[in-house]
Design an enzyme around this catalytic site. Structure first.
Site, PDB file in Angstrom:
ATOM      1  NE  ARG A  77      42.509   2.441  -6.732  1.00  0.00           N
ATOM      2  CZ  ARG A  77      43.095   3.323  -7.526  1.00  0.00           C
ATOM      3  NH1 ARG A  77      42.382   4.007  -8.395  1.00  0.00           N
ATOM      4  NH2 ARG A  77      44.400   3.527  -7.457  1.00  0.00           N
ATOM      5  CE  LYS A 242      63.496  10.174 -13.812  1.00  0.00           C
ATOM      6  NZ  LYS A 242      62.800  11.043 -14.786  1.00  0.00           N
ATOM      7  N   GLY A 397      52.313   3.368  -3.906  1.00  0.00           N
ATOM      8  CA  GLY A 397      53.179   3.223  -5.062  1.00  0.00           C
ATOM      9  C   GLY A 397      53.687   1.815  -5.305  1.00  0.00           C
ATOM     10  N   GLY A 420      50.247   9.534  -4.416  1.00  0.00           N
ATOM     11  CA  GLY A 420      50.580  10.944  -4.193  1.00  0.00           C
ATOM     12  C   GLY A 420      50.102  11.463  -2.857  1.00  0.00           C
TER      13      GLY A 420
END
Length: 440
Positions: A77, A242, A397, A420
């Protein structure tokens, strides 16, 4: 992903540590929507930045060695901010960096993953090739004096913005305090662009102009370009545990894709909707009806939604569990990966696609026995880009972790730095940290 066992679910939460990597730039035709905000070069064309204070929001959330809570173990990062930072320094700007670090929730914590940003200083100095002066606060008279006394071409790093509880509430006082330090703002923290915080959105109200840095600009071009104006056929690969966490993105992709491939633990909720017995595999009972509606929606839109035709099952959630390939109408135990026939079927679709977006693994890729499907997809995408120039986008992710584990990051067109934020952009949502920027 695929078991209803509570121990399994707890273990899977522990696996959720996405790795981040910046891939080398490849050409991509971006859409007008992706270019409607001012970018860093556009800012420099409008203003002589020499001697100007420029506040740049970056993401310095680097992992620290647990033994000393000081040593940076992965500087990905930090490296991601270098292009924008060096560009501004080359323009002789006075560069002020701000970032949050962990979740201190308004407390001042001296060290550790929610503490001060001190561990990032030496790494930044090496990467930027210049001294980085660190403030002990991110607003107030002392920091304002430090900012005012800066020489052109120097760097000031502000303290953890989340030492103020108001940061995550877009507090006007903190926004104004940050705004008092500079006249111009560059947003280069894509991973927080989906949050309306003081340092990502509110601060722009106090700036003459606000622009996207190179990292943010690239994310917008690839992720928005992929779904808004793709080179077709467009294929989306959606995996993960999910259905509930991916509903909006699946709905959005059905509207825009030619084919949607479904993998990961969510497949069993779809199988349940189709009337199959899924054994001990993970299902979301309250999502079964919705899974059926998503399949019907795809059919009505003329979009091919392809589910695996076979799965790799195990008698327990364990890396040494016995693996058995089962057809979807004869699942025994718990499914932990997609099967060889499914891999071949997915390959046929990927080989015929010109743009491929991937979010979420195909199985429990942390266990070698059940990583075959995930790594096979990674190989297919790398080959699609290297052999025929297809656009391959890894949308954040665990799929990023899988690609990097396989060492295939450099072979992808683009690897997103936001989990996200990537999902919300693919869903078609407006990101507050982007909406707040100056129009181009």
């Amino acid at each position: 992903f695929f078991s209803r066992n509570p121990t399994f679910i707890a273990m899977m939460r522990a696996f959720a540590s996405p790795l981040l990597r910046i891939s080398k730039q490849r050409s991509f035709h971006s859409t007008p929507a992706a270019l409607e905000k001012l970018n860093i070069e556009g800012l420099a064309s409008k203003v002589d930045l020499s001697g100007q204070n420029v506040l740049m929001r970056v993401d310095l959330n680097v992992p620290l060695d647990k033994s000393d809570e000081v040593t940076v173990t992965d500087d990905t990062r930090l490296r991601a901010i270098v292009p924008s930072a060096k560009y501004l320094l080359d323009k002789n700007a006075k560069l002020i960096l701000c970032s949050h670090f962990g979740r201190p929730k308004g407390e001042i914590i001296e060290k550790g993953k929610n503490g001060r940003l001190t561990p990032a200083v030496s790494h930044l100095e090496t990467l930027l090739g210049t001294k980085v002066v660190k403030a002990d606060d991110c607003m107030g008279p002392e920091v304002e004096k430090m900012a005012a006394d800066m020489e052109p071409g120097t760097v000031l790093l502000l303290e953890n913005t989340r030492f103020y509880a108001g940061e995550t509430k877009n507090d006007p006082e903190l926004s104004a305090g940050l705004g008092a330090l500079a006249d111009y703002f560059v947003m280069d923290a894509f991973g927080t662009a989906h949050r309306a915080h003081s340092s990502t959105a509110g601060v722009t109200e106090h700036m003459k102009m606000s622009a996207a840095g190179y990292l943010l600009d690239k994310e917008l071009k690839y992720l928005k370009g992929a779904v808004d104006s793709p080179t077709r056929p467009l294929c989306a690969i959606v995996g993960g545990a999910k259905v509930s966490t991916k509903i909006p993105v699946i709905e959005s992709l059905i509207e825009k894709c030619d084919t949607v491939l479904i993998g990961g633990g969510m497949i069993f909720t779809f199988y349940k909707a189709m009337g199959y017995d899924v054994g001990e595999s993970l299902i979301e009972e309250d999502m079964v009806e919705l899974a059926g509606k998503l399949m019907k929606q795809a059919e009505e839109k003329g979009v091919k939604m392809l589910l695996p035709s076979d799965v790799v099952c195990a008698d327990k959630f364990d890396k040494d569990a016995e693996a058995t390939t089962c057809a979807i109408d004869s699942i025994k135990g718990m499914g932990l990966d997609i099967g060889p026939q499914s891999i071949a079927e997915f390959k046929a679709v990927i080989d015929a696609s010109e743009t491929i977006v991937w979010n979420g693994p195909m199985g429990v890729f942390e266990f070698p026995k059940f990583a075959v499907g995930t790594f096979a997809v990674a190989d297919m995408l790398a080959d699609a880009t290297s052999s025929r120039g297809a656009i391959t986008i890894i949308g954040g992710g665990d799929s990023v972790a899988a690609v990097n584990t396989a060492g295939l990051g450099p072979k992808m067109s683009h690897i997103s730095t936001g989990g996200g934020a990537s999902l919300e952009l693919l869903e078609g949502k407006v990101l507050p940290g982007v909406a707040a920027l100056t129009d181009a």
